[in-house]
Design an enzyme around this catalytic site. Structure first.
Site, short mmCIF file in Angstrom:
data_model
loop_
_atom_site.label_atom_id
_atom_site.label_comp_id
_atom_site.label_asym_id
_atom_site.label_seq_id
_atom_site.Cartn_x
_atom_site.Cartn_y
_atom_site.Cartn_z
N ASN A 208 103.76 -5.08 50.94
CA ASN A 208 103.57 -6.30 50.15
C ASN A 208 104.48 -6.24 48.92
OD1 ASN A 208 102.07 -4.90 47.97
ND2 ASN A 208 100.65 -4.50 49.66
N PHE A 321 90.65 -4.27 41.31
CA PHE A 321 91.45 -5.47 41.08
C PHE A 321 91.18 -6.46 42.20
CE2 PHE A 321 94.64 -5.09 37.66
CZ PHE A 321 94.25 -3.86 37.16
N LYS A 339 81.64 -3.70 46.41
CA LYS A 339 82.31 -2.39 46.33
C LYS A 339 81.73 -1.52 45.21
CE LYS A 339 86.63 -4.31 48.18
NZ LYS A 339 88.03 -4.01 48.49
#
Ligand code: CTP
Length: 399
Positions: A208, A321, A339
Site C-alpha cells: 500500500n 490507527f 481490538k
C-alpha cells in the site's frame, strides 16, 4: 516545538559556517527566537547580514558595542538564552571555552552563560583527532556541555573522515530533545510503521502507499521524551530516528512475530503500520511468466496483529490507527472496542493533507470513555506529540 524558546547561536570560522544559515531557518521554523554571535573569522565565511536576515534579529560580533537596548552584549545575551548552540565549533573556540578564556564576544559570552550548551565541533579529521582537541571536548562534556559528534564524510579540505558538521535536521533534533519534557523516561514503547509487502513471486508484491512517516514521527517523539523505543517497520525509505532500535520486517507475518516477541518487554504499543489484510495464497519461487491466459491470484487473510495484541495486552497501553474512506467515527469506534484498544487515531483519506505520504495529517483521537478529540491539520511531528501527550495522560492516570 520550540515555540518562544530563546536560542543563542554562536558561529565560528570554519567552512561549515555556511550551514548556520539553514540551521537558523530550521530553528525559526520550529518557533524559536534566535540571536546570533559571530566570531571575526566566521564573518569571513558568511556575512552577518545573511544570518541577521534569516534570524530576524541582531547579529553580534563586537564585545565593545552595546545592544540596541543599551545593554552590554556578552552579559545580556548570556542572561537572555534558554540554550546556547555553537555550530560550527572550531578547535579554537573549544579550546577557549575549555580553558576559560574570553578574548572576543563569543568566548566572553560563554563565560557568563548558565543555560545549557550544545557544542557542534566541525573541522579537518586530523584536527578533530588531535589529542588536545579531544581533551578539550572531554573536559567540556565532563563539565555538562552537550557535544554533538561530528559526522564522517567528504571534507572541504578534500579529505574524507570524521569532522563534518551534522545536518541542520540532526542538530535541530538534538535541540528539540534537550528542550523536551522527559515524561516517558523509563517507559518501553513499541511502535510499528510503514507498509507490509506480501510477495507474489521474487519480483512482485502486494503493498500500500504507507510511507512510514507517522510511525517514525511517533517513535522519534517517544524517544525525545525519554522512552526506550523499538520501531518495527515494513520497507520504507526513512532513517531510524537517533536512539531508536529499528527492527526491519517485510510482510505481515514477520511483523506479527516481531511484535508478539517483544510484547512482554513493552509498556506501550502503538500500531501505526498499514498492514496488508491479505497475502497471496501462494508465493512462486520463480518469476511468474506472462501468458495469454487471465491470471487469477487467490488471497488469504493475514493475521490481525493489533487484535492479537489486544487479546494479550494486560495492563499495557495499546494505541491503534484507523484509516477510512467512509464512516470514519463509526468504523474507528468499532475497531477501538473490538481490538481492545485504549486509544484509536482515526483519519479520513479524503481529507486534504491527511493520510499516506504527506508530512501533515488530520486526525481524531477516540478513547474508551467516549472522548473524541479532533486535531486540526498539522505536521505529523506535531500529531505525534499530541498522541504521546494522550499516552502520558493515560500512564499518569494508571499510576
Ligand atoms: N492492523 C493490524 N493487522 C492487520 C490489519 C490492521 O495490526 N492485519 C492494525 C493497523 O496497524 C491499525 C489498525 O489495525 O492500527 C487498523 O487498521 P485498518 O487497516 O484501518 O483496519 P482493519 O482492522 O484492517 O479493518 P478494515 O480493513 O475493515 O478497515
Amino acid at each position: 516545538m520550540l515555540s518562544e524558546k530563546r536560542i543563542l547561536l554562536g558561529v565560528t570560522g570554519g567552512i561549515a559556517a555556511y550551514k548556520a544559515a539553514e540551521l537558523i531557518r530550521s530553528f525559526v521554523k520550529a518557533g524559536a527566537r534566535v540571536r546570533v554571535v559571530m566570531t571575526e573569522s566566521a564573518c569571513r565565511f558568511i556575512t552577518p547580514m545573511t544570518l541577521g536576515t534569516l534570524s530576524g534579529g541582531e547579529v553580534y560580533t563586537d564585545t565593545f558595542e552595546t545592544t540596541r537596548d543599551g545593554e552590554i552584549p556578552h552579559i545580556d545575551l548570556a542572561y537572555w538564552a534558554d540554550l546556547v548552540v555553537v555550530a560550527p565549533a572550531t578547535a579554537n573556540i573549544l579550546g577557549k571555552i575549555a580553558g576559560g578564556m574570553g578574548d572576543d564576544l563569543l568566548s566572553t559570552t560563554m563565560l557568563a552563560v548558565t543555560a545549557p550548551v550544545l557544542l557542534c565541533p566541525a573541522m579537518n579529521s586530523n584536527m578533530y583527532a588531535n589529542p588536545a582537541v579531544q581533551a578539550n571536548i572531554k573536559k567540556l562534556a565532563d563539565r555538562g556541555c552537550r557535544i554533538l559528534d561530528a559526522d564522517s564524510g567528504d571534507l572541504a579540505c578534500r579529505t574524507t573522515g570524521p569532522g563534518r558538521l551534522p545536518s541542520p535536521e540532526d542538530i535541530l533534533e538534538v535541540v528539540e530533545t534537550m528542550f523536551a519534557k522527559k515524561d516517558l523516561a523509563g517507559v518501553r514503547v513499541l511502535v510499528t510503521a510503514g507498509p507490509t509487502q506480501e510477495p507474489l513471486d521474487p519480483v512482485r508484491f502486494i503493498t500500500n502507499h504507507s510511507s512510514g512517516k507517522m510511525g517514525f514521527a511517533l517513535a522519534q517523539a517517544a524517544r525525545r521524551r525519554g522512552a526506550d523505543v523499538t520501531l518495527v517497520s515494513g520497507p520504507v525509505s526513512l532513517d531510524a530516528p537517533p536512539g531508536v532500535e529499528l527492527v526491519p520486517v517485510q510482510d505481515a507475518r514477520s511483523m506479527r512475530d516481531a511484535v508478539m516477541n517483544r510484547l512482554a518487554g513493552s509498556d506501550v504499543i502503538i500500531k501505526a503500520a498499514a498492514v496488508s489484510d491479505y497475502r497471496p495464497s501462494e508465493t512462486s519461487l520463480s518469476k511468474i511468466k506472462k501468458s495469454d491466459e487471465t491470471l487469477t491470484v487467490t488471497l488469504e487473510r493475514n493475521p490481525d496483529i493489533l487484535a492479537s495484541v489486544g487479546e494479550e495486552k494486560g495492563n499495557r497501553i495499546l494505541v491503534g490507527f484507523a484509516m477510512e474512506t467512509e464512516d470514519l467515527v463509526e468504523n474507528a469506534q468499532r475497531k477501538l472496542s473490538s481490538k481492545n484498544l485504549d486509544l484509536i487515531v482515526a483519519n479520513d483519506l479524503g481529507e486534504p493533507g491527511a493520510g499516506f505520504r504527506h508530512d501533515t495529517n488530520v486526525v481524531r483521537i477516540l478513547d474508551r470513555e467516549g472522548g473524541d478529540e479532533t486535531l486540526p491539520l498539522m505536521e505529523k511531528k506535531e500529531v505525534a506529540e499530541r498522541i504521546i501527550d494522550r499516552i502520558v495522560a493515560l500512564l499518569e492516570k494508571r499510576a
